[in-house]
Structures are given as structure tokens and as C-alpha cells.
Design an enzyme around this catalytic site. Sequence first.
Site: not given
Length: 326
Positions: A10-12, A132
Site C-alpha cells: 500500500g501507499y503507507t 492523518c
Amino acid sequence: MKVSVLGAAGYTGGELLRLVHTHPELDLVQAVSRRYAGRPVAEVHPNLHHLGLTFQPPQELSPVDTAFLALPSGASAEVEAGVGEVAGTIVDLSPDFRAGASSASGETYRTGLPELYGDDLPGAARISVPGCMATAAVLALAPLRRAGLVAGDAVVDARTGSSGSGAEPGPASHHAERGQAFRVYRPTGHRHETEIAAHTGVRARMTVTAVPAVRGVQVICHVTPPEPVTRRDVLRVLQHAYRDRPFVRVVARSRGVHRLPDPQFLSGTNFTDVGCAVDEDGRRIVVVAALDNLVKGAAGGGVQSLNVARGLPEQTGLEFPGLHPA
């Protein structure tokens, strides 16, 4: 310290791989992905081609000092007990253990927000990083609440880039729908309202808009003080609150193009920029906070919290200052 990253596709997860790889005290042992097991990490994260890594399946977890969980909502709770058998420390980036929730194994997770909970983190074996947008709003509101500058609810107007929706595509993230849109997708009742209240004691009335950007979160918080204040009063409160916090910068210039926090200059960094304005009559405070949702709002917040938990300098591995122009 040996480290595994679960949900590494994933992006994270990709940001965790980047940060762990460059961290002088961390040794990246495994990039774990069920979907991409056996395939090169660079196939998903082309910026990490030089690492030469291959995704490993979750059933082949190696013993490590720390496991980062960058998994979808609900998935961390399912695997946490098993991961705990091979990892001494778990840092979770999902919503599963936030706001002091205990896991099914009975472990209590400490909140991975050193600016508020730094004294609770040393020695922690279970850490949960806030969301976030919640991180940005909490860092904006907490000093005002402590200073007695909040009377009643706060209105939190949040804007977020497309990476906040994750790497899995959907109808709302399709470029034709998202590319030029300012889509108010959560006008009321966002789950971060509960998080913000838990960490600040302020009831947040939150609206979230998807904006045509990839990275970044910006929150604009409207607060009514119990009595009129000046901008200088509010700046003093923010500066005092964060004078010893390396990753919060007070940005409130009286001149220039970029007078208040803008997430475009924070891409790839672990900074949160916070600034303010006050109505002429002193009866409304506007606090603006911005951060990179994938770094300070997720992966970087996790690494920062691990640094504090293990007695390392807080900035270790997180000193990238950002770019301009971006």
C-alpha cells in the site's frame, strides 16, 4: 532493530519501506504482502527499485524486533495476535486500536503522537498512530484547549488528497471522477470526530473534502474563545506548546504568498505546520494545520513514535526537509 512491514504494497506501506531503509538504527527484514507475494517490491513502488526487495507472504513472517502494520481497517485486529508471537513491538497504522482500545489479546495500545503522549511512549510494546486528519486537527486544537481558548464546539474543515483513499482503486478515486473535483464526501459524522474529542476534549464538527492532489492534508479549525483574543495571544500559545517539539512548526507570516500552512511543501516530510488568524473583534480563532498524510499522518508518525519508545533521538531517520517548488 529488525523490522517487518505488513501491508507493504500500500501507499503507507511503501513510505514505511522508504523510511525504515534509510533509518540508521532499523534493519528492514521483510516487506509483507498477501496479494504481491513473490513479486518485486519495485513493481509496486518504483522509487524503491534500488532496494532489490521481494514481497514475502504473511504466513512466512520472520522473528523481528518491530512489526509495522499498514493494513486496512479490521485487518490488524485479525492478525495482531499472530504477529505478536514473532514481533516484540507492534506499531499499528490502522484504526483498529486507536483511542486506547485494547486488542483481543488484552494488550493496550499507547497513542503514537509524541507531541501529546511522549511521556507515555518509552518502553511501549504496542503503539497505535492516530488518523492523518485527526493528527492535524489535534495538533491544531490541543494547545488552545489547554490554554482555555475554546468555548463550545470547533468546526473542522478538512481537505485531503487522493492517496488518503489507499492504493486500491474505486469509483470515487477513478481519475475521471477525482481529477478536478472538490468533492465534499463526508459533510457530517466523520469517524475522526471521535478521535479529536478523545485527544483534545473538544467536540469537533468535521467536514471532509477530497481535493485534486495526491498527497496532503489541510485542516482549518474555527474556534470561539470565551473572551476576545489577539493573533499574538494565539501565536504565543502555539509557540509555547511546540517550542521543544521538532516536528511541529508554527507558520503564520504577515507577508509573502504562503502565509499559512500548505501541504504541498510537506510532501515526504514528517512535519506538521500550524498557523493562525483571528477576527478583528477577537471573537473567532482560525487555526490551520497541514501535513503529509502518508508520512506524519501515518508512516512517519509510526517511526517517530518508535524512536521515542526505544530511546532514540526523535528525529532519527526523519530529517528530510521537503521541497520547493513542489
